[in-house]
Enzyme design. Sequence first.
Site, mmCIF file in Angstrom:
data_model
loop_
_atom_site.group_PDB
_atom_site.id
_atom_site.type_symbol
_atom_site.label_atom_id
_atom_site.label_comp_id
_atom_site.label_asym_id
_atom_site.label_seq_id
_atom_site.Cartn_x
_atom_site.Cartn_y
_atom_site.Cartn_z
ATOM 1 N N ASP A 132 4.470 -142.850 42.200
ATOM 2 C CA ASP A 132 5.291 -142.478 42.357
ATOM 3 C C ASP A 132 7.025 -141.718 41.774
ATOM 4 O OD1 ASP A 132 3.720 -140.183 44.372
ATOM 5 O OD2 ASP A 132 3.361 -142.740 44.813
ATOM 6 N N HIS B 297 11.317 -154.421 47.406
ATOM 7 C CA HIS B 297 9.770 -154.203 47.531
ATOM 8 C C HIS B 297 9.802 -154.801 48.499
ATOM 9 C CE1 HIS B 297 5.851 -152.187 47.702
ATOM 10 N NE2 HIS B 297 6.027 -151.228 46.800
ATOM 11 N N HIS C 167 -5.219 -152.815 48.421
ATOM 12 C CA HIS C 167 -6.312 -152.176 47.260
ATOM 13 C C HIS C 167 -7.533 -153.595 48.187
ATOM 14 C CE1 HIS C 167 -3.527 -152.952 43.824
ATOM 15 N NE2 HIS C 167 -3.452 -151.517 44.525
#
Length: 404
Positions: free
Chosen positions: A352, A104, A17
Site C-alpha cells: 500500500d 519494518h 503468508h
Amino acid sequence: MSTFGTLFRVTTYGESHCASVGAIIDGCPPGLTLSAPDIQTQLSRRRPGQSNLTTPRDEKDLVYLQSGVEHGVTLGTPIGLLVKNEDHRPHDYSETDLYPRPSHADYTYLSKYGVKASSGGGRSSARETIGRVAAGAIAEKYLKEAYGVEIVAFVSSVGKIHMPSSTPASADSEDDDVTGDVPSSEFRELLSTITRADVDKFVTRCPHPETSERMIQRILRAKDAKDSIGGTVTCVIRGVPAGLGEPVFDKLEAVLAHAMLSIPATKAFEVGSGFRGTEIPGSLHNDAFVAKEGGGLTTVTNRSGGIQGGITNGEPIYFRIGFKSPATISQAQATAQYDGTAGSLAARGRHDPCVVPRAVPIVEAMSALVIMDQVLMQNARSTAAGRLAPITTLPPTMVLPKSN
C-alpha cells in the site's frame, strides 16, 4: 501477546503468508444471531485490491465460522473463525533473507525470538488484523442490537492534506484567549451524523469531496515515485452509555490508546480536542453541562471527546490515530545487511502506498472490542450491585437511583 480483552477476549493467529489467519473469540454472549455475512461486510472493506490506491494483492478474505454458532445463533462458547491466505508470493521477499527492511519489524522480530517468518512480515503484517476485524464485527453487532451503538471511522488527513475540523484562530497572537473553535461546530455536527455509507462514497474514505480529491493525487504521487505517505483516521462512537471505563490505570482513553496503537503502522493517538486542546485555557475549553431532553445531563461542546475521568459521560466518543508512511517501498534505500555489510535494498512485493483508507475498518473493529469489553465489565458490576438493598444512608446527590 496475541490476546486482547478481559471478558470479551480475542486471540488472533496467523502470518501473512501461512495457510490462513483468524481468531478465537471467547466471552461472546449466547443468543446473538450471527452468520458469516455479518462479518464479511467489514472484512471486504479491509481487504486489499479495492482500488489503485491500495496494494494489488488479490485476496477475497472470505470468512469461515468454525465453532460457537449453531443455526445462526451464538452458543456462548468460543467462536472460531478463519480466512484463507490465497494470493501470496513468498519469492518476492528473498532479499529480506539478507536485509532487514528499514523501519519494518524484520530486525526486531528476529532480535526478540531468534527466528522470524521468511516472508511477508509474518505477524507484523497487516494480514494479522483480519482476525481483529472479524471479532470486531461480532462485538459491534451485539453493541448495535443491545445499546444502539454506532461506530464510524474515516480518513481525516493524508500527508499534509487535512479535512477541515477546526475554526481558524481569529488572529495571529500568542494570547491564550485568541483561538478558534476546537473542534468546530461543523465538525461536531459531522461526527454526530456521519455514516459508513457517507465514508465509502469516497475511494480515500475521506468524507470531504475537495479534500478527498487532493488526497487521491497525493497518494498517486507517492505511488508513482515508488514511495509511501502516512495519514490519520478519526473515529466516532455514538450511543455509548455513561459510566463505562475503569478508574486510574484502565481509563477508557488509556484502553482505547492501547487498542489503537496495537494496530500496525500507528504512531500517535489523541482523544477529544487532543493536542489542540492544550492551546486553549480551561475557561474556553471546559464542557459545560446542560439539561438533556428526557432527563440527565449533556454537554455543550464535548471537547472532552465523551470521556471524563476515564469514564464515559454519554456523549459521542471521538479520537484520532496517526499512521506512519508504510515502511516497505520499492524505491532503493541505502541500508545494512544482518551481518552489518552496507548495501542497497529495493523491496519487491505488493504494498500500500498509503494505509489509511484500509485502516478505517480496523479502527472501527478495535473500537468495538474495547466498548464490548467495557460493557460486559460494567454489566457485571451493575448486576452485582443490583442484588443489594437500595442505599438510604447517603444524601440523594451521592446516589444514582436504581433503575427497574
